[in-house]
Design a protein around this motif. Structure first.
Motif, short mmCIF file in Angstrom:
data_model
loop_
_atom_site.label_atom_id
_atom_site.label_comp_id
_atom_site.label_asym_id
_atom_site.label_seq_id
_atom_site.Cartn_x
_atom_site.Cartn_y
_atom_site.Cartn_z
N VAL A 23 0.84 -1.19 0.00
CA VAL A 23 0.00 0.00 0.00
C VAL A 23 0.88 1.25 0.00
CG1 VAL A 23 -1.84 1.24 1.19
CG2 VAL A 23 -1.72 -1.25 1.35
N PRO A 24 0.67 2.16 -0.96
CA PRO A 24 1.44 3.41 -0.95
C PRO A 24 1.19 4.19 0.33
CG PRO A 24 0.31 3.10 -3.05
CD PRO A 24 -0.22 2.06 -2.11
N LYS A 25 2.13 5.04 0.70
CA LYS A 25 1.94 5.90 1.86
C LYS A 25 0.69 6.74 1.63
CE LYS A 25 4.31 9.26 4.81
NZ LYS A 25 5.57 10.04 5.01
N TYR A 26 -0.20 6.77 2.61
CA TYR A 26 -1.50 7.40 2.38
C TYR A 26 -1.74 8.63 3.26
CZ TYR A 26 -2.50 4.16 6.25
OH TYR A 26 -2.45 3.45 7.42
N ASP A 27 -2.69 9.44 2.81
CA ASP A 27 -3.10 10.66 3.50
C ASP A 27 -4.56 10.50 3.92
OD1 ASP A 27 -4.19 13.29 4.01
OD2 ASP A 27 -2.44 14.15 3.02
N ILE A 28 -4.80 10.36 5.21
CA ILE A 28 -6.14 10.10 5.72
C ILE A 28 -7.11 11.24 5.40
CG2 ILE A 28 -7.50 9.85 7.85
CD1 ILE A 28 -5.24 8.16 8.97
N GLU A 29 -6.66 12.47 5.52
CA GLU A 29 -7.54 13.61 5.26
C GLU A 29 -7.98 13.66 3.80
OE1 GLU A 29 -9.03 15.65 7.43
OE2 GLU A 29 -8.13 14.25 8.88
N LYS A 30 -7.08 13.36 2.90
CA LYS A 30 -7.46 13.31 1.48
C LYS A 30 -8.40 12.13 1.23
CE LYS A 30 -3.37 15.61 -0.41
NZ LYS A 30 -2.18 15.49 -1.29
N GLY A 31 -8.17 11.04 1.95
CA GLY A 31 -9.04 9.88 1.83
C GLY A 31 -10.44 10.18 2.33
N LYS A 32 -10.54 11.01 3.34
CA LYS A 32 -11.85 11.39 3.90
C LYS A 32 -12.68 12.12 2.86
CE LYS A 32 -14.01 14.03 7.64
NZ LYS A 32 -13.76 14.90 8.82
N VAL A 33 -12.05 13.00 2.10
CA VAL A 33 -12.75 13.74 1.05
C VAL A 33 -13.33 12.78 0.01
CG1 VAL A 33 -12.51 15.42 -0.81
CG2 VAL A 33 -11.34 15.80 1.37
N ILE A 34 -12.53 11.80 -0.39
CA ILE A 34 -13.00 10.81 -1.37
C ILE A 34 -14.14 9.99 -0.79
CG2 ILE A 34 -12.35 8.77 -2.71
CD1 ILE A 34 -9.49 9.88 -2.77
N ASP A 93 -5.05 7.67 -4.73
CA ASP A 93 -6.41 7.89 -4.23
C ASP A 93 -6.92 6.66 -3.48
OD1 ASP A 93 -6.61 10.44 -5.38
OD2 ASP A 93 -7.47 9.66 -7.25
N MET A 94 -6.68 5.49 -4.08
CA MET A 94 -7.16 4.25 -3.45
C MET A 94 -6.47 4.02 -2.12
SD MET A 94 -7.81 1.60 -6.63
CE MET A 94 -6.21 1.76 -7.41
N ALA A 95 -5.19 4.33 -2.05
CA ALA A 95 -4.48 4.19 -0.78
C ALA A 95 -5.02 5.17 0.25
CB ALA A 95 -2.98 4.43 -0.99
N ASN A 96 -5.31 6.39 -0.17
CA ASN A 96 -5.83 7.41 0.74
C ASN A 96 -7.18 7.01 1.33
OD1 ASN A 96 -3.58 8.99 0.23
ND2 ASN A 96 -4.61 10.33 -1.24
N PHE A 101 -10.72 4.81 5.73
CA PHE A 101 -11.69 3.86 6.30
C PHE A 101 -11.05 2.98 7.37
CE2 PHE A 101 -14.46 4.41 2.40
CZ PHE A 101 -15.53 4.95 3.11
N ALA A 102 -9.79 2.59 7.15
CA ALA A 102 -9.09 1.77 8.14
C ALA A 102 -8.92 2.51 9.46
CB ALA A 102 -7.74 1.33 7.60
N SER A 103 -8.88 3.84 9.41
CA SER A 103 -8.67 4.64 10.62
C SER A 103 -9.95 4.88 11.41
CB SER A 103 -8.08 6.01 10.24
OG SER A 103 -9.07 6.85 9.63
N GLN A 104 -11.08 4.51 10.84
CA GLN A 104 -12.37 4.76 11.48
C GLN A 104 -12.69 3.70 12.53
OE1 GLN A 104 -14.24 7.75 10.73
NE2 GLN A 104 -12.11 7.91 10.08
N PRO A 105 -13.56 4.04 13.51
CA PRO A 105 -13.94 3.06 14.53
C PRO A 105 -14.59 1.84 13.89
CG PRO A 105 -14.65 5.27 15.15
CD PRO A 105 -14.19 5.35 13.71
N ARG A 106 -14.38 0.70 14.48
CA ARG A 106 -14.97 -0.52 13.95
C ARG A 106 -16.48 -0.52 14.14
NH1 ARG A 106 -10.81 -5.45 15.53
NH2 ARG A 106 -9.05 -4.67 14.29
N TRP A 107 -17.13 -1.16 13.22
CA TRP A 107 -18.59 -1.22 13.26
C TRP A 107 -19.07 -2.09 14.42
CZ3 TRP A 107 -15.73 -3.35 9.09
CH2 TRP A 107 -15.63 -4.75 9.08
N SER A 108 -20.33 -1.91 14.78
CA SER A 108 -20.91 -2.69 15.87
C SER A 108 -21.29 -4.08 15.37
CB SER A 108 -22.16 -1.98 16.42
OG SER A 108 -23.12 -1.80 15.40
#
Length: 222
Positions: A23-34, A93-96, A101-108
């Protein structure tokens, strides 16, 4: 002994193929926008899907998420809708978005059917040696947390409807059912192109009832 060696060989091959994902080095904030502009309608802005047919993504392994996006984009995993979205994204973009999503809380999690939980538990943790079904827990863990290094997905608490659908798609590929469109089979986990992957081999031996009770049980794992 031969069955055990075969199962172990399949596991090693599957791990080897999955571990190759970088996985390329990713940017969480840019990923959030996508995620908010492209993915939220089906998967929720934070990766919690309100539709049982669509998978939860929050807290999923970044390597697994990235691998799936690449597979959708290049056609290894057939899904016209996901291909259309993934085709708009660069590798970065895909890495971001995978990183977001990986940084988000796990689902119930949900609740297992008490009438079938014991039978499903035995199948999940012990498999069925008479039919050559290996335990699900070997790859996905005792709590369904998956294997981040090998890109085996987290399953615990996932929508049972989605899990059942994926198992049936793997089964169709494993049994080489004729007359089906590519989107009715799932084959992208094979270690090498043209070979059957672990999930195709395992799912091919599952009955409709196996899939139903396993999906329900996995949906409650945590």
């Amino acid at each position: 002994m031969k069955k055990i060696i075969t199962a172990a060989s399949l596991l090693i091959a599957s791990v080897s193929g999955s571990a190759a994902v970088a996985v390329p080095k990713y940017d969480i904030e840019k990923g959030k926008v996508i995620a908010e502009t492209v993915c939220a309608a089906c998967h929720g802005a934070n990766g919690v899907s309100a539709v049982p047919a669509q998978p939860n993504l929050g807290g999923q392994s970044v390597k697994y998420l990235y691998k799936q996006l690449v597979a959708f984009k290049n056609g290894d995993r057939a899904n016209a809708i996901m291909k259309a979205y993934a085709s708009q994204l660069s590798d970065q973009d895909m890495a971001n978005v995978a990183g977001y999503f990986a940084s988000q809380p796990r689902w119930s999690v949900g609740y297992a059917n008490p009438a079938t939980a014991e039978k499903a538990q035995k199948l999940y943790f012990g498999g069925d040696s008479k039919r050559g079904v290996i335990p699900c827990s070997g790859c996905h863990g005792g709590k369904g947390n998956g294997n981040q290094w090998a890109a085996f997905p987290r399953l615990g608490g996932q929508h049972p409807e989605y899990i059942a659908t994926q198992l049936k798609l793997f089964r169709a590929a494993g049994r080489e059912d004729e007359g089906l469109m590519p989107e009715q089979m799932r084959t992208n986990d094979a270690a090498k192109k043209g070979e059957k992957g672990m999930m195709q081999v395992v799912a091919a031996k599952l009955s409709d009832n196996d899939i139903k009770i396993l999906s329900d049980f996995i949906g409650a794992l945590h």
